[in-house]
Design an enzyme around this catalytic site. Structure first.
Site, PDB file in Angstrom:
ATOM      1  N   ASN A 201       0.805  -1.226   0.000  1.00 61.55           N
ATOM      2  CA  ASN A 201       0.000   0.000   0.000  1.00 61.55           C
ATOM      3  C   ASN A 201       0.835   1.272   0.000  1.00 61.55           C
ATOM      4  O   ASN A 201       0.361   2.331   0.390  1.00 61.55           O
ATOM      5  CB  ASN A 201      -0.965  -0.016   1.183  1.00 61.55           C
TER       6      ASN A 201
ATOM      7  N   VAL B  56       1.787   7.046   0.551  1.00 61.88           N
ATOM      8  CA  VAL B  56       0.932   6.065   1.202  1.00 61.88           C
ATOM      9  C   VAL B  56      -0.436   6.055   0.530  1.00 61.88           C
ATOM     10  O   VAL B  56      -1.007   7.104   0.251  1.00 61.88           O
ATOM     11  CB  VAL B  56       0.790   6.389   2.705  1.00 61.88           C
ATOM     12  N   CYS B  57      -0.960   4.857   0.289  1.00 59.60           N
ATOM     13  CA  CYS B  57      -2.264   4.711  -0.340  1.00 59.60           C
ATOM     14  C   CYS B  57      -3.215   4.032   0.642  1.00 59.60           C
ATOM     15  O   CYS B  57      -3.244   2.806   0.744  1.00 59.60           O
ATOM     16  CB  CYS B  57      -2.139   3.882  -1.610  1.00 59.60           C
ATOM     17  N   ILE B  58      -3.944   4.851   1.393  1.00 64.97           N
ATOM     18  CA  ILE B  58      -5.009   4.332   2.250  1.00 64.97           C
ATOM     19  C   ILE B  58      -6.204   5.261   2.115  1.00 64.97           C
ATOM     20  O   ILE B  58      -6.063   6.454   1.846  1.00 64.97           O
ATOM     21  CB  ILE B  58      -4.583   4.182   3.735  1.00 64.97           C
TER      22      ILE B  58
END
Length: 95
Positions: free
Chosen positions: A11, A18-20
């Site tokens: 992620n 950051v990919c959230i």
């Protein structure tokens, strides 16, 4: 949010971003994957964001990977994944 240096993780994009969900632009997801309530809003506290990042680090979402190679490796070859991450961490520490 960005890791510098970048971290090999399902992620985290190769440039360290950051990919959230909690960090995605507010409103409806154009792809229909996330609820608007899961995305960024001004009421998100720093604590909630950091808890989300810690949770992401401990339990990656490999079905929605920002780093496809890391996602696949997380699922199929955990030993190799762990070795890459360990090497990255040691390198960051200058070891």
């Amino acid at each position: 949010m960005k890791f510098t240096p970048p971290l090999f993780h399902p992620n985290i994009y190769s440039d360290g971003r950051v990919c959230i969900s909690i960090l995605h632009a507010p409103g409806d997801d154009p792809l229909g994957y996330e609820l608007a309530s899961e995305r960024w809003s001004p009421v998100q506290s720093v604590e909630k964001i950091l808890l989300s990042v810690v949770s992401m680090l401990a339990e990656p979402n490999d079905e929605s990977g920002a780093n496809i190679e890391a996602s696949k490796m997380w699922r199929t070859d955990r030993d190799k994944f762990n070795a890459i991450v360990k090497k990255q961490v040691l390198s960051t520490l200058g070891l």
